[in-house]
Design a protein around this motif. Structure first.
Motif, mmCIF file in Angstrom:
data_model
loop_
_atom_site.group_PDB
_atom_site.id
_atom_site.type_symbol
_atom_site.label_atom_id
_atom_site.label_comp_id
_atom_site.label_asym_id
_atom_site.label_seq_id
_atom_site.Cartn_x
_atom_site.Cartn_y
_atom_site.Cartn_z
ATOM 1 N N THR A 261 0.819 -1.212 0.000
ATOM 2 C CA THR A 261 0.000 0.000 0.000
ATOM 3 C C THR A 261 0.855 1.265 0.000
ATOM 4 N N LYS A 262 2.117 1.133 0.394
ATOM 5 C CA LYS A 262 3.006 2.293 0.430
ATOM 6 C C LYS A 262 4.143 2.210 -0.581
ATOM 7 N N VAL A 263 4.197 1.129 -1.351
ATOM 8 C CA VAL A 263 5.263 0.946 -2.343
ATOM 9 C C VAL A 263 4.632 0.624 -3.691
ATOM 10 N N ASP A 264 4.925 1.451 -4.671
ATOM 11 C CA ASP A 264 4.484 1.198 -6.045
ATOM 12 C C ASP A 264 5.669 0.689 -6.853
ATOM 13 N N VAL A 265 5.440 -0.358 -7.637
ATOM 14 C CA VAL A 265 6.487 -0.933 -8.496
ATOM 15 C C VAL A 265 6.071 -0.733 -9.942
ATOM 16 N N VAL A 266 6.899 -0.029 -10.706
ATOM 17 C CA VAL A 266 6.614 0.270 -12.108
ATOM 18 C C VAL A 266 7.675 -0.413 -12.970
ATOM 19 N N VAL A 267 7.238 -1.305 -13.864
ATOM 20 C CA VAL A 267 8.173 -2.079 -14.683
ATOM 21 C C VAL A 267 7.759 -1.990 -16.145
ATOM 22 N N PRO A 268 8.671 -2.272 -17.087
ATOM 23 C CA PRO A 268 8.309 -2.300 -18.509
ATOM 24 C C PRO A 268 7.319 -3.420 -18.802
ATOM 25 N N ALA A 269 6.633 -3.295 -19.927
ATOM 26 C CA ALA A 269 5.658 -4.317 -20.311
ATOM 27 C C ALA A 269 6.338 -5.638 -20.639
ATOM 28 N N GLY A 270 7.522 -5.575 -21.248
ATOM 29 C CA GLY A 270 8.258 -6.786 -21.611
ATOM 30 C C GLY A 270 9.168 -7.246 -20.496
ATOM 31 N N GLN A 271 9.803 -8.398 -20.718
ATOM 32 C CA GLN A 271 10.730 -8.928 -19.728
ATOM 33 C C GLN A 271 12.039 -8.164 -19.724
ATOM 34 N N VAL A 272 12.659 -8.078 -18.566
ATOM 35 C CA VAL A 272 14.004 -7.508 -18.414
ATOM 36 C C VAL A 272 14.886 -8.655 -17.928
ATOM 37 N N LEU A 273 15.627 -9.249 -18.853
ATOM 38 C CA LEU A 273 16.380 -10.468 -18.544
ATOM 39 C C LEU A 273 17.768 -10.145 -18.003
ATOM 40 N N LEU A 274 18.101 -10.794 -16.895
ATOM 41 C CA LEU A 274 19.417 -10.670 -16.281
ATOM 42 C C LEU A 274 19.871 -12.045 -15.813
ATOM 43 N N PRO A 275 21.193 -12.251 -15.695
ATOM 44 C CA PRO A 275 21.659 -13.496 -15.068
ATOM 45 C C PRO A 275 21.031 -13.641 -13.685
ATOM 46 N N ALA A 276 20.711 -14.869 -13.318
ATOM 47 C CA ALA A 276 19.977 -15.119 -12.079
ATOM 48 C C ALA A 276 20.668 -14.500 -10.866
ATOM 49 N N GLN A 277 21.998 -14.647 -10.767
ATOM 50 C CA GLN A 277 22.717 -14.110 -9.619
ATOM 51 C C GLN A 277 22.656 -12.585 -9.589
ATOM 52 N N THR A 278 22.797 -11.966 -10.760
ATOM 53 C CA THR A 278 22.721 -10.507 -10.842
ATOM 54 C C THR A 278 21.354 -10.011 -10.413
ATOM 55 N N ALA A 279 20.300 -10.668 -10.909
ATOM 56 C CA ALA A 279 18.941 -10.269 -10.550
ATOM 57 C C ALA A 279 18.696 -10.421 -9.055
#
Length: 375
Positions: A261-279
């Motif tokens: 309720t106090k945190v909004d998360v805004v992300v792109p419509a598509g995937q943002v791929l990163l190595p698992a450890q980096t993510a």
């Protein structure tokens, strides 16, 4: 099991192998017929062709069934039987005649297990099969005739490599197709559930929130809880699969559940791929930044997490509208032993080869900008 079979892209290769096995056995029989007068023991040649025919039937049935394709033991048994059939040429021709130029009666039929191992085990299986058949052929022909069988050896090796590479590529494509089908099915089910939840549960929670706030008193707490559950449900509805390609994951799918309720998360419509450890490290740094908001920004502060995909790098901003501070105070906190900023945020991103910048001032909130490369 049925779904996996429908996306088995190796089926055409197995069918081609069965056809190859039958045709090359017929070709070997034709070769015996054309060289009949030159065969020392014709009855031995007939017996050899009969054994090869029986095994062709057995192996073809096995390669036409799922158990034969998935169990590589059949391919190894095929290899052993084929080598035995090659040596069975000695029933028809003395070893001296074979080394003097007489044909090994298995002919091209002997390449069958090479293709079977290439399909079932990939490049390494194809090379193993080719090497085994080549050694058997060399032992029959003799070392003195090695140059004469070089072209046959080359063809076996090329067949094992090419078919093995094709089989490996098709197997990987089949696995990705199954993952795509599973993800599509999960997405469709999530959309169906989302419609149901939106038409029922979310509307009720929104109504409870509005009425509780209007009534006041103890109902305000009920309104707050309804608002939290509404956000949690919306976050669950928007969550998407994180595994996308091998060891690369979708950063957005990991960050969306952080919404409250106090945190909004805004992300792109598509995937943002990163190595698992980096993510994973980047998400941990974001959580630490949000933890600082909860601890130091004030009870009424709101936060926003924004993800930007810039092709070569990913930028994640964590901003709040809280009381803010000064850069000097952040550095002083580190010297006092408070390592949340220096280790959990800056340290994590630095270990990833990224950069961290912070903008803050008293009364103006705080904004963290975390940058990491996408490679």
């Amino acid at each position: 099991m049925e779904e996996r079979e429908t996306v088995d892209l190796l089926q055409p290769l197995w069918r081609a192998l069965v056809v190859f096995r039958v045709l090359t056995w017929a070709f070997a029989c034709f070769g015996v017929w054309t060289r009949w007068d030159g065969i020392v023991r014709p009855s031995g040649a007939v017996l050899q062709m009969a054994v090869m025919g029986v095994w062709t039937l057995i192996s073809s049935i096995g390669y036409s069934r799922r158990w034969g394709r998935r169990n590589t033991r059949l391919a190894f048994v095929d290899l052993a039987v084929t080598v035995g059939c090659m040596y069975a040429t000695l029933w028809a021709q003395p070893l001296l005649d074979i080394r003097s130029g007489a044909s090994v009666l298995t002919s091209v039929w002997a390449a069958g297990p090479v293709l079977a191992l290439a399909i079932s085990r990939g490049r390494d299986g194809g090379l193993l099969g080719a090497a085994t058949i080549s050694l058997a052929l060399l032992s029959l022909r003799g070392v003195d005739n090695a140059a004469k069988i070089l072209s046959n050896v080359q063809l076996l090796l090329v067949a094992g490599l090419v078919v093995g590479y094709a089989a490996t590529t098709m197997r990987q494509a089949g696995r990705r197709l199954r993952e795509a089908i599973a993800a599509e099915s999960a997405t469709a089910e999530r959309l169906r559930l989302s419609r149901s939840i939106h038409d029922g549960v979310l509307q009720v929670l929104a109504q409870v929130q509005r009425r509780g706030t209007a009534i006041g008193g103890e109902a305000v707490e009920l309104a707050r809880m309804a608002a939290e559950q509404e956000v949690a449900l919306r976050s669950l509805m928007s969550t998407r699969p994180t595994v996308a390609d091998g060891d690369r994951v979708d950063l957005c799918g990991l960050l969306l559940p952080l919404a409250t309720t106090k945190v909004d998360v805004v992300v792109p419509a598509g995937q943002v791929l990163l190595p698992a450890q980096t993510a994973a490290e980047l998400v941990a740094a974001v959580k630490e930044a949000l933890s600082n908001v909860s601890k130091h920004a004030g009870p009424d502060a709101r936060a926003w997490v924004v993800v930007e995909d810039l092709d070569t790098e990913v930028v994640v901003s964590v901003r709040d509208d809280g009381v803010g501070t000064t850069p000097t105070r952040l550095d002083q906190a580190t010297t006092e032993g408070h390592l949340g900023v220096s280790q959990s945020i800056r340290g994590r991103i630095a270990d990833l080869g990224g950069t961290v910048s912070v903008r803050t001032a008293p009364g103006e909130g705080t904004e963290w900008e975390l940058k990491v490369v996408t490679a």
